[in-house]
Motif scaffolding. Structure first.
Motif, PDB file in Angstrom:
ATOM      1  N   PHE B  62       0.921  -1.132  -0.024  1.00  0.00           N
ATOM      2  CA  PHE B  62      -0.158  -0.092  -0.041  1.00  0.00           C
ATOM      3  C   PHE B  62       0.867   1.301  -0.011  1.00  0.00           C
ATOM      4  O   PHE B  62       0.589   1.974  -0.650  1.00  0.00           O
ATOM      5  CB  PHE B  62      -0.932   0.118   1.367  1.00  0.00           C
ATOM      6  CG  PHE B  62      -2.069   1.082   1.077  1.00  0.00           C
ATOM      7  CD1 PHE B  62      -2.065   2.066   1.916  1.00  0.00           C
ATOM      8  CD2 PHE B  62      -3.274   0.876   0.271  1.00  0.00           C
ATOM      9  CE1 PHE B  62      -2.805   3.257   1.871  1.00  0.00           C
ATOM     10  CE2 PHE B  62      -4.174   1.803   0.322  1.00  0.00           C
ATOM     11  CZ  PHE B  62      -4.039   2.951   1.034  1.00  0.00           C
ATOM     12  N   ALA B  63       2.111   1.247   0.665  1.00  0.00           N
ATOM     13  CA  ALA B  63       2.868   2.388   0.648  1.00  0.00           C
ATOM     14  C   ALA B  63       3.449   2.601  -0.486  1.00  0.00           C
ATOM     15  O   ALA B  63       3.439   3.841  -0.951  1.00  0.00           O
ATOM     16  CB  ALA B  63       4.037   2.076   1.872  1.00  0.00           C
ATOM     17  N   LEU B  64       3.950   1.753  -1.532  1.00  0.00           N
ATOM     18  CA  LEU B  64       4.063   1.884  -2.668  1.00  0.00           C
ATOM     19  C   LEU B  64       3.138   2.577  -3.669  1.00  0.00           C
ATOM     20  O   LEU B  64       3.379   3.271  -4.184  1.00  0.00           O
ATOM     21  CB  LEU B  64       4.858   0.570  -3.152  1.00  0.00           C
ATOM     22  CG  LEU B  64       6.260   0.238  -2.958  1.00  0.00           C
ATOM     23  CD1 LEU B  64       6.514  -0.856  -4.049  1.00  0.00           C
ATOM     24  CD2 LEU B  64       6.929   1.351  -3.796  1.00  0.00           C
ATOM     25  N   ALA B  65       1.744   1.854  -3.343  1.00  0.00           N
ATOM     26  CA  ALA B  65       0.803   2.595  -4.178  1.00  0.00           C
ATOM     27  C   ALA B  65       0.500   3.947  -3.848  1.00  0.00           C
ATOM     28  O   ALA B  65       0.159   4.632  -4.761  1.00  0.00           O
ATOM     29  CB  ALA B  65      -0.476   1.558  -3.628  1.00  0.00           C
ATOM     30  N   ASN B 123      -6.967  -2.651  -2.295  1.00  0.00           N
ATOM     31  CA  ASN B 123      -7.296  -3.101  -0.775  1.00  0.00           C
ATOM     32  C   ASN B 123      -6.416  -2.133   0.265  1.00  0.00           C
ATOM     33  O   ASN B 123      -5.313  -1.795   0.121  1.00  0.00           O
ATOM     34  CB  ASN B 123      -6.760  -4.594  -0.487  1.00  0.00           C
ATOM     35  CG  ASN B 123      -7.615  -5.496  -1.382  1.00  0.00           C
ATOM     36  OD1 ASN B 123      -8.793  -5.362  -1.504  1.00  0.00           O
ATOM     37  ND2 ASN B 123      -6.726  -6.324  -2.320  1.00  0.00           N
ATOM     38  N   MET B 124      -7.129  -1.999   1.392  1.00  0.00           N
ATOM     39  CA  MET B 124      -6.404  -1.149   2.467  1.00  0.00           C
ATOM     40  C   MET B 124      -5.474  -1.979   3.140  1.00  0.00           C
ATOM     41  O   MET B 124      -5.549  -3.156   3.241  1.00  0.00           O
ATOM     42  CB  MET B 124      -7.631  -0.408   3.373  1.00  0.00           C
ATOM     43  CG  MET B 124      -8.256  -1.352   4.094  1.00  0.00           C
ATOM     44  SD  MET B 124      -9.445  -0.684   5.308  1.00  0.00           S
ATOM     45  CE  MET B 124     -10.759  -0.299   4.378  1.00  0.00           C
ATOM     46  N   PRO B 125      -4.243  -1.287   3.455  1.00  0.00           N
ATOM     47  CA  PRO B 125      -3.273  -1.843   4.204  1.00  0.00           C
ATOM     48  C   PRO B 125      -3.801  -3.015   5.381  1.00  0.00           C
ATOM     49  O   PRO B 125      -4.692  -2.458   6.123  1.00  0.00           O
ATOM     50  CB  PRO B 125      -2.243  -1.109   4.598  1.00  0.00           C
ATOM     51  CG  PRO B 125      -3.009   0.272   4.548  1.00  0.00           C
ATOM     52  CD  PRO B 125      -4.072  -0.119   3.625  1.00  0.00           C
ATOM     53  N   ALA B 126      -3.225  -4.181   5.244  1.00  0.00           N
ATOM     54  CA  ALA B 126      -3.685  -5.044   6.527  1.00  0.00           C
ATOM     55  C   ALA B 126      -3.246  -4.398   7.991  1.00  0.00           C
ATOM     56  O   ALA B 126      -4.279  -4.717   8.848  1.00  0.00           O
ATOM     57  CB  ALA B 126      -2.799  -6.205   6.599  1.00  0.00           C
ATOM     58  N   GLY B 136     -15.657   6.121  25.387  1.00  0.00           N
ATOM     59  CA  GLY B 136     -17.074   6.300  24.989  1.00  0.00           C
ATOM     60  C   GLY B 136     -17.563   5.189  24.253  1.00  0.00           C
ATOM     61  O   GLY B 136     -19.094   5.080  24.145  1.00  0.00           O
ATOM     62  N   GLY B 137     -16.744   4.136  24.099  1.00  0.00           N
ATOM     63  CA  GLY B 137     -17.396   2.857  23.557  1.00  0.00           C
ATOM     64  C   GLY B 137     -17.657   2.964  21.984  1.00  0.00           C
ATOM     65  O   GLY B 137     -18.348   2.047  21.452  1.00  0.00           O
ATOM     66  N   ILE B 138     -17.046   3.738  21.264  1.00  0.00           N
ATOM     67  CA  ILE B 138     -17.219   4.107  19.834  1.00  0.00           C
ATOM     68  C   ILE B 138     -16.314   2.849  19.243  1.00  0.00           C
ATOM     69  O   ILE B 138     -15.145   3.173  19.487  1.00  0.00           O
ATOM     70  CB  ILE B 138     -16.944   5.156  19.268  1.00  0.00           C
ATOM     71  CG1 ILE B 138     -17.986   6.455  20.151  1.00  0.00           C
ATOM     72  CG2 ILE B 138     -17.233   5.307  17.758  1.00  0.00           C
ATOM     73  CD1 ILE B 138     -17.345   7.707  20.070  1.00  0.00           C
ATOM     74  N   VAL B 139     -16.665   2.068  18.451  1.00  0.00           N
ATOM     75  CA  VAL B 139     -15.844   1.024  17.678  1.00  0.00           C
ATOM     76  C   VAL B 139     -15.595   1.692  16.374  1.00  0.00           C
ATOM     77  O   VAL B 139     -16.638   1.840  15.580  1.00  0.00           O
ATOM     78  CB  VAL B 139     -16.484  -0.259  17.441  1.00  0.00           C
ATOM     79  CG1 VAL B 139     -15.659  -1.231  16.598  1.00  0.00           C
ATOM     80  CG2 VAL B 139     -16.737  -0.503  19.166  1.00  0.00           C
ATOM     81  N   TYR B 140     -14.516   2.325  15.871  1.00  0.00           N
ATOM     82  CA  TYR B 140     -14.443   2.680  14.593  1.00  0.00           C
ATOM     83  C   TYR B 140     -13.166   2.341  13.786  1.00  0.00           C
ATOM     84  O   TYR B 140     -12.327   1.772  14.520  1.00  0.00           O
ATOM     85  CB  TYR B 140     -14.075   4.334  14.951  1.00  0.00           C
ATOM     86  CG  TYR B 140     -14.535   5.293  13.691  1.00  0.00           C
ATOM     87  CD1 TYR B 140     -13.616   5.947  13.117  1.00  0.00           C
ATOM     88  CD2 TYR B 140     -15.739   5.581  13.273  1.00  0.00           C
ATOM     89  CE1 TYR B 140     -13.718   6.874  11.994  1.00  0.00           C
ATOM     90  CE2 TYR B 140     -15.983   6.242  12.192  1.00  0.00           C
ATOM     91  CZ  TYR B 140     -14.905   6.981  11.553  1.00  0.00           C
ATOM     92  OH  TYR B 140     -15.120   7.819  10.602  1.00  0.00           O
ATOM     93  N   PRO B 141     -13.364   2.140  12.599  1.00  0.00           N
ATOM     94  CA  PRO B 141     -12.228   1.633  11.765  1.00  0.00           C
ATOM     95  C   PRO B 141     -11.212   2.418  11.760  1.00  0.00           C
ATOM     96  O   PRO B 141     -10.912   3.915  11.704  1.00  0.00           O
ATOM     97  CB  PRO B 141     -12.946   1.772  10.191  1.00  0.00           C
ATOM     98  CG  PRO B 141     -14.293   1.969  10.261  1.00  0.00           C
ATOM     99  CD  PRO B 141     -14.564   2.570  11.748  1.00  0.00           C
ATOM    100  N   VAL B 142     -10.009   1.782  11.933  1.00  0.00           N
ATOM    101  CA  VAL B 142      -8.568   2.375  11.970  1.00  0.00           C
ATOM    102  C   VAL B 142      -8.177   3.230  10.855  1.00  0.00           C
ATOM    103  O   VAL B 142      -7.734   4.254  10.928  1.00  0.00           O
ATOM    104  CB  VAL B 142      -7.410   1.251  12.379  1.00  0.00           C
ATOM    105  CG1 VAL B 142      -5.971   2.031  12.268  1.00  0.00           C
ATOM    106  CG2 VAL B 142      -7.732   0.323  13.608  1.00  0.00           C
ATOM    107  N   TYR B 143      -8.463   2.596   9.789  1.00  0.00           N
ATOM    108  CA  TYR B 143      -8.148   3.231   8.425  1.00  0.00           C
ATOM    109  C   TYR B 143      -8.837   4.589   8.130  1.00  0.00           C
ATOM    110  O   TYR B 143      -8.245   5.719   7.845  1.00  0.00           O
ATOM    111  CB  TYR B 143      -8.694   2.503   7.221  1.00  0.00           C
ATOM    112  CG  TYR B 143      -8.083   2.916   6.008  1.00  0.00           C
ATOM    113  CD1 TYR B 143      -9.250   3.350   5.227  1.00  0.00           C
ATOM    114  CD2 TYR B 143      -6.965   2.869   5.486  1.00  0.00           C
ATOM    115  CE1 TYR B 143      -8.646   3.879   3.914  1.00  0.00           C
ATOM    116  CE2 TYR B 143      -6.512   3.169   4.118  1.00  0.00           C
ATOM    117  CZ  TYR B 143      -7.416   3.751   3.348  1.00  0.00           C
ATOM    118  OH  TYR B 143      -7.083   4.267   2.328  1.00  0.00           O
ATOM    119  N   ARG B 144     -10.329   4.653   8.511  1.00  0.00           N
ATOM    120  CA  ARG B 144     -10.686   5.919   8.645  1.00  0.00           C
ATOM    121  C   ARG B 144     -10.263   6.826   9.544  1.00  0.00           C
ATOM    122  O   ARG B 144     -10.167   8.321   9.236  1.00  0.00           O
ATOM    123  CB  ARG B 144     -12.270   5.985   8.804  1.00  0.00           C
ATOM    124  CG  ARG B 144     -13.041   5.227   7.635  1.00  0.00           C
ATOM    125  CD  ARG B 144     -14.492   5.283   7.998  1.00  0.00           C
ATOM    126  NE  ARG B 144     -15.117   4.398   6.728  1.00  0.00           N
ATOM    127  CZ  ARG B 144     -15.976   4.952   5.957  1.00  0.00           C
ATOM    128  NH1 ARG B 144     -16.242   6.317   5.961  1.00  0.00           N
ATOM    129  NH2 ARG B 144     -16.584   4.110   5.016  1.00  0.00           N
TER     130      ARG B 144
END
Lengths: 326, 306, 249
Positions: B62-65, B123-126, B136-144
């Motif tokens: 992904f970095a190269l991308a 594909n987003m990086p693994a 606060g209990g928020i489950v949020y995607p790391v990528y975002r």
């Protein structure tokens, strides 16, 4: 007889002779192509009033095209399903009569043009361009998500709408109708360009400060120009929907706005028959090149780029020279 | 609508806002310095996404991308600037619009010719594909979250560029008086090419980053372009600060509107109709916002007052 | 003494730290030519812009025909009879000379909302337009495109357009700009006769013309009026000599 008059005459003759030949040679598809060109020309004539005469770079003009199309789609779909549009406070039924549909299309797009104009003309220059584009996009997304009229899939009308005294299912008759409307609007446009309003509008494009200094309001002139422009393009939209017996949000897309502008520019902005030449060339390229490669728009882009960078005045400009005023 | 869900949507709004900022910043920079309205910016976004997808597909990195995206978009930008854009600086806006629209046709169909009509997948990086639990209990995607971080970093970087470097001084001077900086010996053509390439790189970066969440396909750039225009109109042309604030406003309005309006409509009709009509009106929300700002400030929040 | 036709009271305008207009009060009386002179950067263009309505003052009033028009737009003031000429000719270059004066006549008529008739065939518009061209002396040029005119002819057209308004007041911004000796002399003679039609507020650099035409002169320096008086008074005024005229005046 100036070169431009000759060119205009030649174009008009082509619009009569080519479908005439197609009728004789029993090539209904050519008639359909010609109808497509005539309707596109009408849409572009509308834009040319705002753009060529008024100097307003309306990049979202497809919004009027689409509103006209949906006026037809909504009225006709209610008619074909025998359900009224609304029942309260009074009943409005659908209709499949073209004159009524055209009237509604014109009124609807005029109102839209008035609203959009009132907001957009508070700004100028780049802001104006971006805002008109944005409003076009707004209607596009709205049409996609509004559930009642097909959304993204669009709306099909099974039978072409009717015009008193004609059988619109016959290609040449529908073509004749569209051509008649185009000629009417061209005559109006010619009148407009020489009228007091046209004079003031043209001056507002060139020297707005001078227009103010003689006691006229450039903004109001431009607003009226935009309304007239929107009405004509809206009428074209209704005809287009009838040609294809189909209306979808694509008619409201930025691509459509771009195409209408391409018709005007390739033909020659601010020239009376520029839109006719431009639409004709586009349909020709689409048919001829589109048959060869589905990537023909690369070529269209190159042509447009050449015209913009090197060919001042489009096709009409190149053949007929500079605009002569009368 | 639980507070957690709301908080997630706010984060989504911020994320789409900062990606919009990348587009809008480039556009507003190009307009501020060169006075050019560039419709081909969406194509540069697309080129970045395609370059990233192609390189990620070939190398798996992904970095190269991302590097590929930046390089491809910047190179494409520089090339377009040298061949076409250069001739447009002295022209009126209509000509600029038409020429850059022609570029859209050429670049879009050209890309379709090379890559076909079917979307590519990036594909987003693994390492970033999981979720994280926030206070606060928020489950949020790391990528975002990473995207939000990138956006903030770019904003800071642009601020530093503008305020603290010689290039920034030249850019600000150029925004104020184009003829003057030429007279002062600054190489205008190089400056313009560089500014255009920077704007292009930002667009390409945005395309690559967003391409991992959505698909990569021809025509992905134009809707974002038009949104970026809305951002600039709201923020004021030529103002990077305006682009940031405008972008966040637009991102939040779009996301929250899409979520809250259907909820509002549920008070009046059944859930199915509410969802449909609510989202239809939500699609108009940002344009209503734009119209509102224009009524109040015709040149945008931070634009030059006439 | 009758009320002035046009007057400013304490007109002030600042651009950041620059005070372009500093409490300017002057007036224009019927039948007179009032010249405004001053070095470059004195604020003459800013003053004109505020009088004509294209720039809003920070403070002060503009009165025209006894009415406070400070809040009114340029077009409203023009409709009342304020005609201006621009320092750089503001003409529709793509159009003919006739079309430019027709525009003026159209503005004066106040009714541009006609879409079907021919502007050039409208007798009322045409008469007014042609009369203005005749008065200025360029009637034979009426079919030429404005872009093809010489600079001097364009300045004449500029005046002709103002004439079509049959105005109550002329505000002229350097009408002599760029004219040679011949042209300046002719225009000076023309303006001399014009004052009978309507008073003229004249911003000018050409001192010969100013001294030949002006009934009164106001001197503007750094946004302030430092002196107002007759030609003789101004020529003698030591302040004015220091600031602007030098000792040859």
């Amino acid at each position: 007889m100036s070169r431009e008059r000759l060119l205009n005459g030649a174009l008009l003759l082509a619009l009569i002779l080519i479908p005439g030949w197609a009728l004789y040679a029993d090539e209904p598809f050519t008639i359909t192509l010609a109808t497509r060109a005539v309707i596109f020309a009408l849409a572009a004539v509308g834009l040319n009033i705002a753009l060529g005469l008024g100097g307003l770079v309306s990049l979202g003009h497809a919004v009027f095209f689409g509103i006209g199309g949906y006026a037809m789609g909504i009225l006709a779909s209610h008619a074909q399903s025998y359900t009224p549009l609304i029942e309260w406070p009074f009943v409005i039924e659908g209709t499949k009569s073209m004159p009524v549909i055209w009237l509604v299309a014109i009124v609807a797009s005029s109102c839209a043009a008035l609203l959009i104009g009132l907001l957009s003309l508070r700004t100028s220059g780049v802001y104006f361009i971006m805002i008109t584009l944005a409003f076009g996009q707004m209607m596009y997304f709205f049409a996609i998500s509004w559930p009642a009229y097909g959304g993204e899939d669009g709306l099909s009308i099974y039978v072409r709408n009717g015009f008193p005294g004609l059988n619109t299912l016959v290609p040449i008759q529908f073509y004749g109708l569209c051509l008649a409307l185009l000629c009417l609007v061209l005559a109006f446009n010619a009148r407009l360009m020489r009228s007091p309003f046209g004079l003031a509008l043209d001056a507002a494009r060139q020297v707005p400060e001078r227009v103010r200094a003689v006691g006229l309001d450039p903004r109001r002139l431009q607003l009226v120009a935009l309304v007239i422009s929107g009405a004509i393009t809206g009428l074209a939209g209704a005809l287009f929907a009838d040609l294809n017996r189909f209306v979808s949000p694509t008619m409201l897309s930025w691509q459509m706005s771009g195409e209408i502008m391409v018709f005007v520019i390739i033909g020659g902005v601010a020239r009376l028959f520029g839109p006719v030449a431009g639409a004709g060339i586009y349909v020709l390229l689409e048919h001829l090149l589109g048959g060869v490669s589905e990537y023909w728009q690369i070529f269209l882009g190159l042509v447009l780029l050449m015209v913009v960078l090197f060919g001042k005045g489009g096709v009409v400009g190149m053949i007929a020279g500079r605009r002569r005023d009368g | 609508m639980s507070p957690i869900l709301l908080a997630e949507q706010v984060l989504n709004g911020l994320q789409s806002g900062v990606m919009l900022f990348l587009m809008a910043a480039g556009l507003t920079l190009i307009f501020g310095v060169m006075g050019l309205i560039n419709l081909a910016h969406g194509s540069l976004y697309m080129i970045g996404a395609f370059a990233a997808a192609a390189v990620a597909g070939a190398t798996g990195s992904f970095a190269l991308a991302l590097v590929a995206a930046l390089a491809a978009a910047a190179a494409a930008g520089a090339l377009i600037e040298l061949l076409v854009i250069r001739r447009l600086y002295a022209r009126d806006h209509l000509d600029q619009v038409l020429a850059t629209f022609a570029l859209i046709l050429i670049l879009s169909e050209g890309t379709r010719w090379l890559f076909g009509s079917f979307p590519l997948y990036l594909n987003m990086p693994a390492g970033l594909s999981g979720t994280v639990t926030l206070p606060g209990g928020i489950v949020y995607p790391v990528y975002r979250l990473a995207l939000i971080a990138v956006g903030i970093a770019v904003a800071l970087g642009l601020w530093w560029l503008n305020a603290r470097t010689r290039l920034g001084i030249r850019i600000r001077a150029g925004e104020n008086d184009r003829e003057m900086i030429a007279a002062l010996g600054v190489d205008i053509s190089k400056l313009y090419t560089l500014v255009f390439a920077i704007g292009a790189a930002l667009a390409g970066l945005a395309g690559a980053l967003v391409g991992a969440i959505q698909s990569v396909q021809v025509g992905m750039g134009e809707p974002v372009l038009i949104l970026a225009f809305v951002v600039i109109v709201i923020g004021g042309i030529g103002s990077i600060k305006g682009a940031l604030i405008g972008a966040l406003l637009v991102g939040l309005t779009d996301t929250l509107g899409g979520v809250l309006l259907p909820e509002l409509f549920k008070l009046f009709t059944d859930p199915a109709t509410a969802a449909a009509t609510g989202s239809a009106f939500a699609s108009m929300a940002i344009y209503v916002l734009m119209a509102g700002v224009l009524i109040w400030r015709p040149t945008g929040l931070f634009g030059a007052r006439t | 003494m009758a009320d002035p036709v046009l007057a400013t009271h304490g007109l002030s305008k600042a651009f950041g730290a620059l005070q372009a207009s500093d409490a300017i009060s002057l007036d224009l009386r019927a039948g007179e030519i009032h010249a405004v002179i001053g070095p470059n950067g004195a604020g003459k263009s800013t003053l004109i812009a505020q009088i004509c309505g294209s720039l809003a003052p920070d403070a002060g009033r503009v009165e025209f025909l006894g009415r406070d028009v400070t809040q009114e737009s340029t077009q409203a003031r023009a409709a009342r009879g304020l005609a201006r000429t621009f320092q750089t000719s503001a003409l529709a270059m793509e159009d003919t000379v006739l079309q430019n004066v027709l525009l003026g006549a159209l503005g004066a008529s106040g009714r541009p909302w006609r879409f079907f008739s021919r502007a050039s065939r409208d007798a009322a518009l045409r008469d007014r337009a042609e009369a203005a061209l005749e008065a200025v002396g360029i009637a034979d040029l009426c079919e030429l495109r404005t872009a093809e005119l010489s600079h001097g002819q364009r300045r004449q057209l500029e005046v002709a357009v103002a004439l079509t308004l049959e105005p109550k007041v002329f505000v002229m911004d350097e009408p002599m700009a760029g004219l040679g000796q011949e042209g300046s002399k002719r225009l000076t003679g023309f303006l001399d006769g014009l004052r009978a039609q309507a008073p003229i507020l004249l911003v000018e650099h050409d001192m010969d013309a100013v001294f030949a035409l002006a009934d009164r002169i106001s001197v503007l320096v750094y946004g302030k009026v430092i002196a107002t008086g007759s030609v003789a008074e101004i020529r003698r005024d030591p302040l004015v000599r220091d600031a602007y005229l030098g000792d040859e005046a």
